[in-house]
Design an enzyme around this catalytic site. Structure first.
Site, short mmCIF file in Angstrom:
data_model
loop_
_atom_site.label_atom_id
_atom_site.label_comp_id
_atom_site.label_asym_id
_atom_site.label_seq_id
_atom_site.Cartn_x
_atom_site.Cartn_y
_atom_site.Cartn_z
N ASP A 233 -5.87 -2.50 4.14
CA ASP A 233 -5.40 -2.19 2.78
C ASP A 233 -5.90 -0.81 2.35
OD1 ASP A 233 -4.16 -2.63 0.35
OD2 ASP A 233 -5.00 -4.64 0.09
N GLU B 228 -1.04 -0.20 4.99
CA GLU B 228 -0.40 -0.06 3.68
C GLU B 228 -0.42 1.42 3.28
OE1 GLU B 228 -0.81 -2.95 0.64
OE2 GLU B 228 -1.76 -4.41 1.95
N TRP B 229 -0.56 2.25 4.23
CA TRP B 229 -0.70 3.71 4.05
C TRP B 229 0.42 4.29 3.17
CZ3 TRP B 229 -1.28 6.88 9.28
CH2 TRP B 229 -1.34 8.25 9.00
N PRO B 230 1.71 4.09 3.52
CA PRO B 230 2.73 4.72 2.67
C PRO B 230 2.74 4.19 1.24
CG PRO B 230 3.75 3.43 4.45
CD PRO B 230 2.30 3.43 4.70
N LEU B 231 2.47 2.91 1.06
CA LEU B 231 2.45 2.37 -0.31
C LEU B 231 1.48 3.16 -1.19
CD1 LEU B 231 2.77 0.25 -2.59
CD2 LEU B 231 1.25 -1.24 -1.31
N TYR B 232 0.29 3.44 -0.65
CA TYR B 232 -0.70 4.17 -1.45
C TYR B 232 -0.40 5.67 -1.49
CZ TYR B 232 -3.22 -0.19 -1.76
OH TYR B 232 -3.56 -1.50 -2.05
N ASP C 35 3.43 -5.42 -3.95
CA ASP C 35 3.21 -6.78 -3.44
C ASP C 35 4.36 -7.70 -3.82
OD1 ASP C 35 0.79 -5.70 -2.80
OD2 ASP C 35 -0.41 -7.11 -3.97
#
Ligand code: GLA
Length: 454
Positions: A204, A237-241, A265
């Site tokens: 995460d 979850e790299w691109p999400l952040y 999510d």
């Protein structure tokens, strides 16, 4: 489009085949093929060549994938988060708190109730498994009360059932729920997970104080996992952040991760499913082509079998997760699941679309009058087509689709066999390139078709 092609061979007729179609929404292109039909044998061979050409074009690999040989098809399994969240109160709620007992029960059922047989293999722990502090050597440790056997003991049990174990950690200073983060400990944590026999890491991106730390952290952990020599699927979850700061570099992300979350999510609600589908179709030019064997876009868990989705909405999630080549990580309670939800999640034909070895992600072809058409190229020149009825007033609606509009004109050329897979399986039969197909779709439901070469 007027049909220039007709399936009954006509000898000696010059034929001009003009296909105007779009690759992905809004991106029209046109090509024209001239040919002379000289005898009855030439038509099938020409068409075969055309189909073959399509296959070759579609088979161009995307960017280089993470070189760990894993996730050649989207990962399948179970992940605790959406259904069980961060319930650490085993005193009050012994059956639903995050404990080894919960995972052992799920492992048992994955083995005995047919889940493993259809491909659900990874049993994954999410946040809240840790003790609040690292041990004296700086290693993460499981909460001793809730995981008395330790993660290694649980991994042994999970492996004894023929399954694999996934775990969760965070690139920053703390996990999203506030447990110890991996920042500064990437090598130690990778080694610890490998020593325990872990097979997947969900990493995460909470509590990371800069983009540099985020990017370097995701890369560092990828390399550290590889260095352990153990095969560990790396779920990011790299691109999400990253999206909070700037556009992610997907080519680079694919070189380090086996799958990556792009968007918020998932919740157990229709609104959440719609948001994910909207985000995916709005960004499809950026994300679809990057997916392929070894690296996948992750639209988050399957919530089928829970409380928030109607039957038709569950069908929509299953169909579209198959079209999107998404990891199929269920988050539900396998101890209490309806036979209908179980049958949907275990539908081998739909799973086969999700797991198709060509590994091309599908995309939204069009949206008109609250009906969305999605399609996905499959191996053996087959196609999957999903039609979603997004109108939330009224009853089932009819929609007519012309074969020539599908698969850039190639899905049914010169003809094909169509099978409806969802909401119920039935053979629709033989269709020609010039045919139309009229189908009925329930509100918020989806009809999923498979078009195969005749
Ligand atoms: C983030 C992730 C979720 C889940 C939680 C756990 O929100 O996106 O999938 O892992 O953290 O705290």
């Amino acid at each position: 489009m007027t049909s220039l092609f007709n399936n009954s061979p006509v000898i000696g007729l010059p034929l001009r085949l003009s296909l105007k179609t779009r690759v992905t929404e809004g991106n029209w292109y046109c090509f024209t093929v001239a040919m002379k039909r000289e005898n009855r044998i030439q038509q099938p061979s020409f068409l075969l060549a055309l189909r073959f050409l399509a296959l070759v074009l579609w088979s161009f690999p995307g960017a280089r994938a993470l070189d760990n040989g894993l996730a050649m098809t989207p990962t399948m399994g179970w992940l605790h988060w959406e259904r069980f969240m961060c319930n650490v109160d085993c005193q009050e709620e012994p059956d639903s708190c995050i404990s080894e007992k919960l995972f052992m029960q799920m492992a048992e059922l994955m083995d005995s109730d047919g889940w493993k047989d259809v491909g659900y293999e990874y049993l994954c722990i999410d946040d809240c498994w840790m003790a609040p502090k690292r041990d004296s050597k700086g290693r993460l440790q499981a909460d001793p009360k809730r995981f008395p056997s330790g993660i290694q003991g649980l991994a042994n049990y999970v492996h004894s059932k023929g399954l694999k174990l996934g775990i969760y950690a965070d690139v920053g200073n703390k996990t999203c729920a506030g447990f110890p983060g991996s920042f500064g400990y990437y090598d130690i944590d990778a080694k610890t997970f490998a020593d325990w026999g872990v097979d997947l890491l969900k990493f995460d991106g909470c509590h990371c104080d800069s983009i540099e730390h985020l990017e370097n952290g995701y890369k560092h952990m990828s390399l550290a996992l590889n260095r352990t020599g153990r095969s560990i699927v790396y779920s990011c979850e790299w691109p999400l952040y990253m999206w909070h700061f700037r556009k992610p570099n997907y080519t680079e992300i694919r070189q380090y991760c086996n799958h990556w979350r792009n968007f918020d999510d998932i919740y157990d609600s229709w609104q959440s499913i719609k948001n994910i589908l909207d985000w995916t179709s709005s960004n499809q030019k950026r994300i679809v082509d990057i997916a392929g064997p070894g690296g996948w876009n992750d639209p988050d868990m399957l919530v089928i079998g829970n409380f928030g989705l109607s039957w038709d909405q569950q069908v929509t999630q299953m169909a579209l997760w198959a079209i999107m080549a998404a990891p199929l990580l269920m988050s539900n309670d396998l101890r209490h699941i309806s036979p209908q939800a179980k049958a949907l999640l275990q539908d081998k034909d739909v799973i086969a679309i999700n797991q198709d070895p060509l590994g091309k992600q599908g995309y939204r072809l069009r949206k008109e009058d609250n009906i969305e058409v999605w399609e996905r190229p499959l191996s053996d020149l087959a196609w999957a087509v999903a039609m979603v009825n997004l109108q939330e007033i009224g009853g089932p609606r009819f929609y007519t689709i012309s074969m020539v509009s599908l698969g850039q004109g190639m899905a049914c050329i010169p003809d094909c066999i169509i099978t409806q897979l969802l909401p119920v399986k039935r053979k629709l039969g033989f269709y020609q390139w010039t045919s139309d197909l009229k189908i009925q779709i329930n509100p918020t439901g989806t009809v999923l078709l498979r078009l195969a070469a005749n």
